[in-house]
Design a protein around this motif. Structure first.
Motif, PDB file in Angstrom:
ATOM      1  N   GLY A  56      11.102  16.274   2.253  1.00  0.00           N
ATOM      2  CA  GLY A  56      11.536  16.628   0.915  1.00  0.00           C
ATOM      3  C   GLY A  56      11.437  15.532  -0.108  1.00  0.00           C
ATOM      4  N   SER A  57      10.902  14.373   0.275  1.00  0.00           N
ATOM      5  CA  SER A  57      10.906  13.230  -0.646  1.00  0.00           C
ATOM      6  C   SER A  57       9.551  12.563  -0.797  1.00  0.00           C
ATOM      7  N   GLY A  58       8.504  13.199  -0.358  1.00  0.00           N
ATOM      8  CA  GLY A  58       7.199  12.558  -0.485  1.00  0.00           C
ATOM      9  C   GLY A  58       7.085  11.355   0.424  1.00  0.00           C
ATOM     10  N   GLY A  59       6.206  10.424   0.044  1.00  0.00           N
ATOM     11  CA  GLY A  59       6.020   9.251   0.884  1.00  0.00           C
ATOM     12  C   GLY A  59       4.887   8.387   0.385  1.00  0.00           C
ATOM     13  N   LEU A  60       4.345   7.617   1.297  1.00  0.00           N
ATOM     14  CA  LEU A  60       3.201   6.779   0.945  1.00  0.00           C
ATOM     15  C   LEU A  60       2.231   6.749   2.117  1.00  0.00           C
ATOM     16  N   PRO A 126     -11.065  -0.033  -2.591  1.00  0.00           N
ATOM     17  CA  PRO A 126      -9.890   0.469  -3.314  1.00  0.00           C
ATOM     18  C   PRO A 126      -8.613  -0.111  -2.710  1.00  0.00           C
ATOM     19  N   ARG A 127      -7.617  -0.266  -3.560  1.00  0.00           N
ATOM     20  CA  ARG A 127      -6.327  -0.746  -3.060  1.00  0.00           C
ATOM     21  C   ARG A 127      -5.771   0.259  -2.056  1.00  0.00           C
ATOM     22  N   ASP A 128      -4.931  -0.235  -1.156  1.00  0.00           N
ATOM     23  CA  ASP A 128      -4.677   0.515   0.075  1.00  0.00           C
ATOM     24  C   ASP A 128      -3.465   1.424   0.060  1.00  0.00           C
ATOM     25  N   ILE A 129      -2.647   1.433  -1.006  1.00  0.00           N
ATOM     26  CA  ILE A 129      -1.449   2.274  -1.025  1.00  0.00           C
ATOM     27  C   ILE A 129      -1.699   3.508  -1.880  1.00  0.00           C
ATOM     28  N   VAL A 130      -1.336   4.655  -1.341  1.00  0.00           N
ATOM     29  CA  VAL A 130      -1.326   5.901  -2.105  1.00  0.00           C
ATOM     30  C   VAL A 130       0.079   6.486  -2.023  1.00  0.00           C
ATOM     31  N   ALA A 131       0.725   6.608  -3.181  1.00  0.00           N
ATOM     32  CA  ALA A 131       2.048   7.239  -3.234  1.00  0.00           C
ATOM     33  C   ALA A 131       1.873   8.729  -3.505  1.00  0.00           C
ATOM     34  N   PHE A 132       2.691   9.554  -2.853  1.00  0.00           N
ATOM     35  CA  PHE A 132       2.564  10.995  -3.064  1.00  0.00           C
ATOM     36  C   PHE A 132       3.945  11.641  -3.140  1.00  0.00           C
ATOM     37  N   GLY A 133       3.993  12.788  -3.794  1.00  0.00           N
ATOM     38  CA  GLY A 133       5.235  13.516  -3.973  1.00  0.00           C
ATOM     39  C   GLY A 133       5.532  14.439  -2.812  1.00  0.00           C
ATOM     40  N   ALA A 134       6.603  15.247  -2.994  1.00  0.00           N
ATOM     41  CA  ALA A 134       7.042  16.132  -1.916  1.00  0.00           C
ATOM     42  C   ALA A 134       5.999  17.192  -1.592  1.00  0.00           C
ATOM     43  N   ASP A 135       5.101  17.501  -2.563  1.00  0.00           N
ATOM     44  CA  ASP A 135       4.053  18.490  -2.320  1.00  0.00           C
ATOM     45  C   ASP A 135       2.815  17.892  -1.667  1.00  0.00           C
ATOM     46  N   GLY A 136       2.858  16.573  -1.361  1.00  0.00           N
ATOM     47  CA  GLY A 136       1.724  15.912  -0.722  1.00  0.00           C
ATOM     48  C   GLY A 136       0.642  15.473  -1.670  1.00  0.00           C
ATOM     49  N   ARG A 137       0.840  15.684  -2.958  1.00  0.00           N
ATOM     50  CA  ARG A 137      -0.170  15.297  -3.935  1.00  0.00           C
ATOM     51  C   ARG A 137       0.067  13.858  -4.400  1.00  0.00           C
ATOM     52  N   VAL A 143       6.258   5.958  -9.239  1.00  0.00           N
ATOM     53  CA  VAL A 143       6.485   4.607  -8.724  1.00  0.00           C
ATOM     54  C   VAL A 143       7.082   3.720  -9.812  1.00  0.00           C
ATOM     55  N   THR A 144       8.162   3.031  -9.479  1.00  0.00           N
ATOM     56  CA  THR A 144       8.755   2.031 -10.374  1.00  0.00           C
ATOM     57  C   THR A 144       8.621   0.669  -9.720  1.00  0.00           C
ATOM     58  N   VAL A 145       7.754  -0.183 -10.278  1.00  0.00           N
ATOM     59  CA  VAL A 145       7.484  -1.493  -9.695  1.00  0.00           C
ATOM     60  C   VAL A 145       8.419  -2.535 -10.307  1.00  0.00           C
ATOM     61  N   GLU A 146       9.081  -3.306  -9.447  1.00  0.00           N
ATOM     62  CA  GLU A 146       9.958  -4.379  -9.915  1.00  0.00           C
ATOM     63  C   GLU A 146       9.324  -5.760  -9.767  1.00  0.00           C
ATOM     64  N   ALA A 147       8.531  -5.963  -8.739  1.00  0.00           N
ATOM     65  CA  ALA A 147       7.938  -7.283  -8.516  1.00  0.00           C
ATOM     66  C   ALA A 147       6.598  -7.102  -7.830  1.00  0.00           C
ATOM     67  N   GLN A 148       5.648  -7.981  -8.176  1.00  0.00           N
ATOM     68  CA  GLN A 148       4.357  -7.977  -7.519  1.00  0.00           C
ATOM     69  C   GLN A 148       3.856  -9.407  -7.415  1.00  0.00           C
ATOM     70  N   THR A 160      10.248   1.212  -6.135  1.00  0.00           N
ATOM     71  CA  THR A 160      10.945   2.433  -5.756  1.00  0.00           C
ATOM     72  C   THR A 160       9.960   3.574  -5.845  1.00  0.00           C
ATOM     73  N   LEU A 161      10.030   4.475  -4.867  1.00  0.00           N
ATOM     74  CA  LEU A 161       9.026   5.527  -4.750  1.00  0.00           C
ATOM     75  C   LEU A 161       9.671   6.893  -4.932  1.00  0.00           C
ATOM     76  N   GLY A 162       9.326   7.562  -6.025  1.00  0.00           N
ATOM     77  CA  GLY A 162       9.620   8.981  -6.174  1.00  0.00           C
ATOM     78  C   GLY A 162      11.001   9.314  -6.668  1.00  0.00           C
ATOM     79  N   GLU A 163      11.059  10.349  -7.474  1.00  0.00           N
ATOM     80  CA  GLU A 163      12.338  10.819  -7.980  1.00  0.00           C
ATOM     81  C   GLU A 163      13.194  11.414  -6.869  1.00  0.00           C
ATOM     82  N   GLU A 164      12.553  11.853  -5.803  1.00  0.00           N
ATOM     83  CA  GLU A 164      13.318  12.462  -4.702  1.00  0.00           C
ATOM     84  C   GLU A 164      13.918  11.417  -3.766  1.00  0.00           C
ATOM     85  N   GLN A 165      13.843  10.163  -4.167  1.00  0.00           N
ATOM     86  CA  GLN A 165      14.486   9.080  -3.429  1.00  0.00           C
ATOM     87  C   GLN A 165      13.919   8.898  -2.032  1.00  0.00           C
ATOM     88  N   PHE A 166      12.598   8.765  -1.938  1.00  0.00           N
ATOM     89  CA  PHE A 166      12.011   8.302  -0.683  1.00  0.00           C
ATOM     90  C   PHE A 166      12.631   6.966  -0.306  1.00  0.00           C
TER      91      PHE A 166
END
Length: 738
Positions: A56-60, A126-137, A143-148, A160-166
């Motif tokens: 229910g919270s998507g993923g990466l 291509p960079r290696d991370i793909v963030a996706f929502g609860a629908d798998g898209r 994504v909210t990035v704080e430090a890189q 932080t990843l996703g509004e659904e609090q992954f």
């Protein structure tokens, strides 16, 4: 999914990722459950995918390249991993091994090793991370990035990843393991991990001259060493997000290939340093009948920060030796030359400074750092230092209030008119000056017990809130800010100051190099856990290194057992590795070919002098391009006095690679002590002769408080024991005839 202007965020790579994640567009090779996450490994013709999903919270998803279109994948025996797969094809073969934290925390490591069949040229991946929502898209907008990653510091992303609090994610590439790739391809991992939406994560760097990377035939090479820490309950407030960042780094720290920190005989270096300070003509110059020290070898005008930095370290060393060193009196005799009695402050330069300098300009931090060392001398009992400190403290307060505790880069000390407001690199002022200011105010409180100084410290710390990972300007100022916060907590019993100290520490370790470089000439020195001296600097600096060490010694002392374990671990490890790493700032510890010879910014370098080079780099640049620091000569004295215990009547020094507290002499040959390191780790304790001779004839006995005997072994003339880093100990010895 679209930007505000209506244009699509999707790229061809994300369209492919959507087919893999949201649809059955790939072959599933392995599945696992760990913590609250489902993990699946999938294979396509051009990539291996590791997909992390929370219901229910998507993923990466992590993407690992497959080279060639005819590759065949298979599942290997897990052998303790949650997944182990490989592929074979005409281009070569690769193995992906995914492991997870044994305790069950959501912490993972994915190592991807590739062996080309023939020499293989790769271009930008291509960079290696793909963030996706609860629908798998794919949904990078969530994504909210704080430090890189900053330049060549730790290759991390904290987001932080996703509004659904992954959850909160700390992603990191272990660059230590990727050294063979950098050397084979002639590349360096500067800003290799970034969030360039919609792409984020790591892309293997390319050779800057050719624009590609050539991998040699038949040689296994680690392409990715990806480490993830995920927290299902993300903290968003500044202080809470900071401690969570530190806690996640502490959790994965054992995976980051910490090197062994070697023993260094700092007392011998300290003795040689003092002799050079006393006798080297390149160090000294006379003005107005007094001797002053150059900032660099026979270069630059004497300034007040240099004189007091040396005097404070010398005073510590003298008291450690049981004497008042005459060089301290010599320095203090000339300090009055910097005293502006009209403004009631210390000027940076002497009145006869050359016209090429603006005698009225002062860097914001340069006002307070001399005051810190003046207060050190005053607290140690120097009456002249006390009088001068108290005579100049109100000007320091006046400046702070004028700037409302948010300082510019450079201003005119006569009227506080701003000469340079912000740094070009980040368009911010000296963001962490409030930290060192707060520490100086607490030193004033210690000297006077006047509550107004505590109020000033509080005002400065409060004004710094909200900067999060942009707080760091100069590493040692940030370290003193952390120490000021924890000291304020002890004085006021306000726990929010303890939490705010974690904000300073998170910003400090964001600028760390938690990896060890073997790139080119960097193989000749250590950079592990070094911190770049400025927020935009490409190098570690000697002075900032030992001044941060001093601040953390105080922080750990004030913090005691109430600190979160990861903070105790990171600060103790920083200090442990500083004792080893700092040795390589000295030119005689480096091969001649690795030290700068031409175009040195300040003065020149003399290998025979025991003054550190200012700059060490992780990317094969020669050391010492900025110059040889006379103002950093206190390094050997500070490392000596903090890590080697001299006890009256004891014929040897007691060295430990973590801080020793509560030393008590029970009788002529028995001592009790406490080793103040992080629980669950190991410390080293050694008996060392000050003159470098061997400890033959010493028979030691060491036991823990529960009676467990700890053996000593002879190591290069010293007797050394390994012990729990948080132990209470009884230590006894007897001398035998040689």
């Amino acid at each position: 999914m679209a930007r505000d202007d209506g244009t699509s965020l999707l790229t061809p790579e994300l369209i492919v990722a959507e087919k893999v994640i949201a649809h059955d567009g790939a072959r599933s090779l392995a599945r696992a459950e760990h913590g609250g996450l489902s993990i699946e490994v999938k294979f396509t013709s051009d990539a291996l995918w590791v997909i992390f999903c929370r219901d229910g919270s998507g993923g990466l998803a992590l993407r690992f390249p497959v080279f060639g279109s005819d590759a065949v994948a298979r599942v290997r025996p897990a052998d303790g991993a949650i997944a182990s797969v490989d592929w074979h094809g005409p281009a070569g073969h690769a193995t992906l091994r995914v492991t997870a934290d044994a305790f069950g925390l959501e912490q993972f490591r994915a190592q991807y090793c590739f062996t080309p069949t023939a020499s293989l040229r790769i271009s930008k991946l291509p960079r290696d991370i793909v963030a996706f929502g609860a629908d798998g898209r794919p949904d990078p907008s969530g994504v909210t990035v704080e430090a890189q990653q900053r330049k060549l510091n730790t290759a991390l992303l904290y987001f932080t990843l996703g509004e659904e609090q992954f959850g909160k994610v700390l992603y990191l590439q272990n660059l230590t393991a990727l050294n063979p790739y950098f050397n084979a391809t002639g590349s360096k991992p500067e800003n290799a991990v970034q969030a360039e939406m919609p792409e984020m994560g790591y892309s293997p760097p390319l050779n800057a001259d050719t624009g590609h990377a050539d991998l040699p035939a038949g040689k296994p090479i680690m392409l990715y060493d990806t480490i993830l820490a995920i927290r299902a309950y993300p903290q968003s407030e500044e202080a809470d997000s900071a401690w969570q960042f530190l806690d996640m780094i502490g959790g994965i720290y054992p995976l980051l290939s910490p090197p062994k920190a070697d023993f260094r005989h700092w007392p011998s270096r300290a003795e040689a340093t003092v002799q050079d300070l006393m006798h080297a003509p390149e160090a000294r110059i006379e003005h107005f009948g007094h001797v002053y020290f150059h900032p660099y070898t026979a270069s630059e005008y004497p300034d007040v920060m240099v004189q007091l930095a040396i005097a404070s370290a010398l005073d510590d060393w003298g008291r450690w030796k049981g004497l008042k060193h005459p060089l301290v009196r010599e320095i203090m005799a000339g300090i009055e030359g910097f005293h502006d009695k009209e403004l009631k402050t210390l000027r940076r330069y002497l009145p006869n400074v050359g016209k090429d300098k603006n005698a009225n300009a002062v860097d914001s931090w340069y006002l307070y750092h001399p005051m810190l060392n003046l207060a050190n001398l005053a607290i140690a009992g120097n009456k002249q230092a006390r009088e001068l400190f108290l005579d100049t403290i109100d000007y320091g307060i006046k400046a702070a209030r004028h700037f409302r505790y948010k300082w510019p880069i450079l201003y005119d000390m006569r009227d506080f008119s701003v000469i340079q407001d912000v740094a070009e690199a980040d368009q911010r002022g000296q963001t962490d000056v409030g930290g060192i200011y707060a520490w100086v105010m607490l030193q004033a409180f210690e000297l006077t017990l006047d509550r107004r100084f505590v109020d000033e410290a509080i005002a400065a710390i409060e004004a710094a809130k909200g900067m999060r990972f942009d707080l760091n300007y100069q590493a040692n100022l940030t370290a003193w800010g952390a120490a000021a916060c924890v000291r304020l907590w002890r004085i006021t019993d306000r726990k929010d100051f303890l939490k705010q100290s974690y904000v300073y520490l998170a910003s400090f370790f964001h600028n760390a190099q938690i990896w060890n470089s073997d790139i080119g000439m960097a193989r000749h020195w250590r950079n592990f856990l070094g911190v770049t001296c400025l927020q935009d600097a490409p190098y570690m600096a000697a002075y900032e290194c030992f001044d941060s060490y001093s601040a953390f010694e105080r922080y750990l002392d004030y913090g005691g057992p109430d600190l979160i374990p990861s903070v105790r671990l990171l600060l103790s490890e920083y200090c442990r590795h500083a004792l080893d790493r700092a040795w390589f700032y000295y030119p005689d510890a480096l091969p001649e070919e690795s030290v700068a010879k031409d175009d040195i910014r300040n003065g020149y370098i003399l290998r025979r002098l025991n003054f550190p080079l200012e700059d060490l780099y992780p990317d094969s640049q020669p050391a010492g391009q900025v110059g040889q620091e006379i103002y950093g000569s206190g390094a050997a004295l500070i490392y000596t006095t903090r890590s080697f215990r001299r006890i009256e009547g004891v014929p040897f020094l007691i060295w430990c690679d973590v801080f020793v507290r509560a030393v008590h002499k029970i009788d002529a040959t028995t001592i009790s002590m406490r080793i103040d390191g992080p629980a669950g780790t190991e410390a080293r304790l050694a008996l060392v002769m000050e003159d470098g001779s061997t400890t033959d004839g010493i028979e030691p006995r060491l036991t823990t408080s529960d009676g467990r005997a700890l053996p000593f072994e002879l190591q290069d003339g010293r007797l050394e024991a390994r012990l729990p880093a948080d132990a209470s100990l009884l230590f006894a010895w007897k001398e035998t005839k040689k």
